[in-house]
Write a protein that holds these residues in place. Structure first.
Motif, short mmCIF file in Angstrom:
data_model
loop_
_atom_site.label_atom_id
_atom_site.label_comp_id
_atom_site.label_asym_id
_atom_site.label_seq_id
_atom_site.Cartn_x
_atom_site.Cartn_y
_atom_site.Cartn_z
N HIS A 15 2.83 7.94 -4.08
CA HIS A 15 1.96 7.28 -3.12
C HIS A 15 1.81 5.80 -3.43
O HIS A 15 1.88 4.95 -2.54
N PHE A 16 1.64 5.49 -4.72
CA PHE A 16 1.50 4.08 -5.11
C PHE A 16 2.79 3.32 -4.82
O PHE A 16 2.76 2.17 -4.34
N ALA A 17 3.93 3.96 -5.07
CA ALA A 17 5.21 3.31 -4.78
C ALA A 17 5.36 3.04 -3.29
O ALA A 17 5.89 1.99 -2.88
N LEU A 18 4.87 4.00 -2.48
CA LEU A 18 4.93 3.79 -1.03
C LEU A 18 4.05 2.63 -0.61
O LEU A 18 4.44 1.80 0.21
N GLN A 19 2.85 2.55 -1.19
CA GLN A 19 1.96 1.43 -0.89
C GLN A 19 2.61 0.10 -1.27
O GLN A 19 2.55 -0.87 -0.51
N VAL A 20 3.21 0.07 -2.45
CA VAL A 20 3.86 -1.17 -2.91
C VAL A 20 5.01 -1.53 -1.98
O VAL A 20 5.20 -2.70 -1.61
N ILE A 42 -4.62 -5.81 1.74
CA ILE A 42 -5.91 -5.24 1.31
C ILE A 42 -6.13 -3.87 1.95
O ILE A 42 -6.53 -2.90 1.28
N LEU A 43 -5.85 -3.76 3.25
CA LEU A 43 -6.04 -2.48 3.93
C LEU A 43 -5.12 -1.40 3.36
O LEU A 43 -5.52 -0.24 3.20
N ILE A 44 -3.89 -1.78 3.07
CA ILE A 44 -2.92 -0.79 2.57
C ILE A 44 -3.37 -0.21 1.23
O ILE A 44 -3.24 1.00 0.99
N PHE A 45 -3.94 -1.06 0.36
CA PHE A 45 -4.37 -0.55 -0.94
C PHE A 45 -5.79 0.00 -0.92
O PHE A 45 -6.13 0.88 -1.71
N ALA A 46 -6.64 -0.53 -0.02
CA ALA A 46 -8.03 -0.07 0.01
C ALA A 46 -8.17 1.28 0.71
O ALA A 46 -9.04 2.08 0.36
N LEU A 47 -7.34 1.53 1.71
CA LEU A 47 -7.39 2.79 2.45
C LEU A 47 -6.12 3.56 2.12
O LEU A 47 -5.05 3.29 2.69
N PRO A 48 -6.18 4.50 1.22
CA PRO A 48 -4.98 5.11 0.63
C PRO A 48 -3.96 5.61 1.64
O PRO A 48 -2.76 5.46 1.42
N GLY A 51 -4.47 3.02 5.69
CA GLY A 51 -3.99 1.65 5.67
C GLY A 51 -2.53 1.53 6.03
O GLY A 51 -2.15 0.78 6.92
N PHE A 52 -1.67 2.30 5.32
CA PHE A 52 -0.24 2.14 5.62
C PHE A 52 0.16 2.85 6.90
O PHE A 52 1.12 2.46 7.56
N VAL A 53 -0.58 3.90 7.29
CA VAL A 53 -0.31 4.52 8.60
C VAL A 53 -0.61 3.53 9.72
O VAL A 53 0.16 3.38 10.68
N ALA A 54 -1.75 2.81 9.58
CA ALA A 54 -2.11 1.81 10.59
C ALA A 54 -1.04 0.73 10.68
O ALA A 54 -0.66 0.28 11.77
N TYR A 55 -0.51 0.31 9.51
CA TYR A 55 0.52 -0.73 9.54
C TYR A 55 1.78 -0.22 10.24
O TYR A 55 2.39 -0.94 11.04
N LEU A 56 2.16 1.00 9.94
CA LEU A 56 3.37 1.54 10.57
C LEU A 56 3.20 1.68 12.08
O LEU A 56 4.17 1.56 12.83
#
Length: 523
Positions: A15-20, A42-48, A51-56
């Motif tokens: 999960h951390f690798a995906l966030q990075v 900030i959103l990607i790391f603050a919202l596990p 955050g990255f779903v929203a970005y995608l």
């Protein structure tokens, strides 16, 4: 370590690798403001997960590779100029050169645009490839009903073709009137093409009126079809929309402004009604530029080559010999206050496949060019930092700078974001008014009594980066005076906003406004 603990650790590392990885994509993505990059990281790391779903889902401007390829193929078939695109905008390459001769039917007299304003039109040409054209007439229409009356009359008098594109087309009284006019025109043997945004016009598209138009021979298409929403997000952003409002009749009449094809009562959001819009009806070579813009939207959706129409000499219908006179104007006489034979004008089309900074560049150039007076009406104001700074600088250097917003916005989010900017604008000397008699939907800018910009673009990030928009930039003191008079009517009905009022807002209201505005770069 137990097997379950090992699995949990591996999942955490993955999960951390995906966030990075997603954060690196944010940092490597071209043409994103530092504030937007920081907010997304900030959103990607603050919202596990969120955050990255929203970005995608909404983090990148992407209409999909297949649509990009269809657009590329369509533009390749059209005569020059091609729409200028950013080389990194969804993979479309920028043409090496622009040859706009095919839509420069009327030469511009050297003195028709004063030297101090010519740079504005050079900027516009760098965006869409359209040089300013003269020989146009224009009339500011009285209101929404008058616009539909004129449009229906023009369709009923059309002799060759009718092309319409609307973001919102409703099956209400005005929407049905336009549909019936198209059915009558198709019955006379005219080529009628109508394009409506798949989201904004979904009620009309799903109605019997859409089916009746199709059965009558009107060629119909849905702009940016959504399809299955769950699958759509895999191929591109679902919220990239065609926000344009384009009408072209017989290659000589065109409309431009803020009005959708709907009643002013706008029953789908009746509590904000009436919608107060601004539309201008043009006759002349400027229609060919809107024709080109319509074709660039139409052809990627329909197997229908409009190349021959765009190569046809202006003022010549296909049934006429080249020497035959063009029909007399089909509209009521133009008022004496409007230029009859000059009016240099230029279409500016922007969108997610045009260079990313196009629309903000236009607004900023106009704001910085003002010397005496700058008046703006816009329903949605969520600027980037440079536009906010330009407006403040305009007032500080002594330009009478005025902005009119609706008092009651149909978007609570946008209203809050807009008001977060009031204090800084007022401190700089910008005059702010709020219009209480409906939703002021007009998008207009007048500058120094000579230059005007009208069209579909709002002063918000959606119009800057996500929506396809169309505007017309023009130089004409008479038409600008008419537009300025209309703006003055809005001002007369509006309430001035003072620094004392803004200073009296509660901390809760200020916290809400500023929090929403902080998310502007990611929205």
């Amino acid at each position: 370590m137990s097997e379950s603990s090992l699995m949990a650790s591996l999942l955490l590392v993955a999960h951390f690798a995906l966030q990075v990885g997603i954060a690196m994509r944010v940092l490597l993505r071209p043409h994103r403001e530092p504030a937007a990059r920081m907010t997304w990281v900030i959103l990607i790391f603050a919202l596990p997960v969120a955050g990255f779903v929203a970005y995608l889902l909404v983090g990148e401007t992407n209409i999909g590779r297949r649509r990009v390829e269809r657009l590329r193929q369509s533009l390749a078939r059209l005569p020059a100029p091609r729409l200028v695109t950013h080389p990194n905008a969804a993979g479309i390459s920028e043409p090496d050169g622009i040859s706009p001769d095919s839509i420069r039917p009327d030469s511009i007299p050297p003195d028709s645009i004063p030297p101090e304003h010519r740079h504005l039109f050079r900027l516009g040409e760098s965006i869409s490839g359209f040089a300013p054209v003269s020989g146009n007439q224009a009339r500011l229409l009285a209101d929404s009903t008058a616009t539909i009356d004129a449009l229906v009359a023009d369709i009923d008098a059309a002799r060759d073709h009718v092309h319409l594109l609307f973001y919102i087309w409703l099956p209400d009284n005005n929407g049905r009137r336009v549909a019936e006019a198209l059915i009558r025109a198709a019955g006379r043997g005219l080529m009628c093409r109508a394009l409506a945004d798949d989201l904004g016009s979904r009620r009309m598209i799903g109605s019997e009126h859409w089916r009746r138009m199709r059965d009558a021979g009107v060629r119909l298409a849905r702009a940016l079809p959504i399809g299955n929403p769950l699958l759509r997000v895999l191929t591109g952003r679902i919220d990239l929309r065609n926000h344009r409002k384009i009408v072209v009749i017989d290659d000589w009449i065109t409309y431009c402004g803020s009005q959708n094809c709907a009643d002013a009562e706008f029953l789908i959001k009746a509590k904000y009604a009436p919608w107060v819009d601004l539309m201008v009806r043009f006759e002349g070579p400027i229609a060919r530029q809107n024709q080109y813009l319509f074709a660039s939207d139409w052809m990627p959706h329909v197997e229908d080559d409009m190349d021959a129409l765009l190569r046809r000499p202006l003022r010549q219908l296909p049934s006429q010999p080249a020497s035959a006179p063009f029909p007399a104007p089909l509209s009521p006489p133009l008022s004496s206050g409007i230029s009859q034979d000059a009016l240099p004008a230029q279409v500016i089309g922007t969108g997610p496949t045009v260079r990313w900074s196009a629309m903000p560049e236009v607004f900023e150039a106009l704001i910085y060019s003002a010397r005496q007076e700058l008046t703006i009406t816009t329903p949605y104001y969520v600027p980037d930092e440079s536009i906010q700074a330009a407006l403040c600088a305009s007032a500080r250097r002594g330009v009478r700078t005025t902005i009119v917003f609706p008092a009651h916005n149909d978007s609570r989010i946008v209203a809050a974001a807009s008001r977060s900017y009031y204090a800084e604008l007022l401190a700089a000397g910008v005059r702010i008014f709020e219009y209480p008699k409906g939703l002021l939907h007009a998008k207009s800018l007048t500058m120094d009594g000579a230059i005007s910009l009208i069209g579909s673009a709002n002063m918000d990030r959606r119009s800057f980066e996500l929506n396809y928009e169309n505007n017309i930039l023009l130089h004409d003191p008479a038409l600008t005076a008419s537009l300025r008079e209309r703006q003055q009517q809005y001002l007369a009905d509006s309430v001035p906003i003072t620094p004392e009022q803004v200073g009296a807002w509660s901390w809760r209201q200020r916290l809400w406004n500023n929090t929403v505005a902080m998310l502007g770069p990611v929205l």
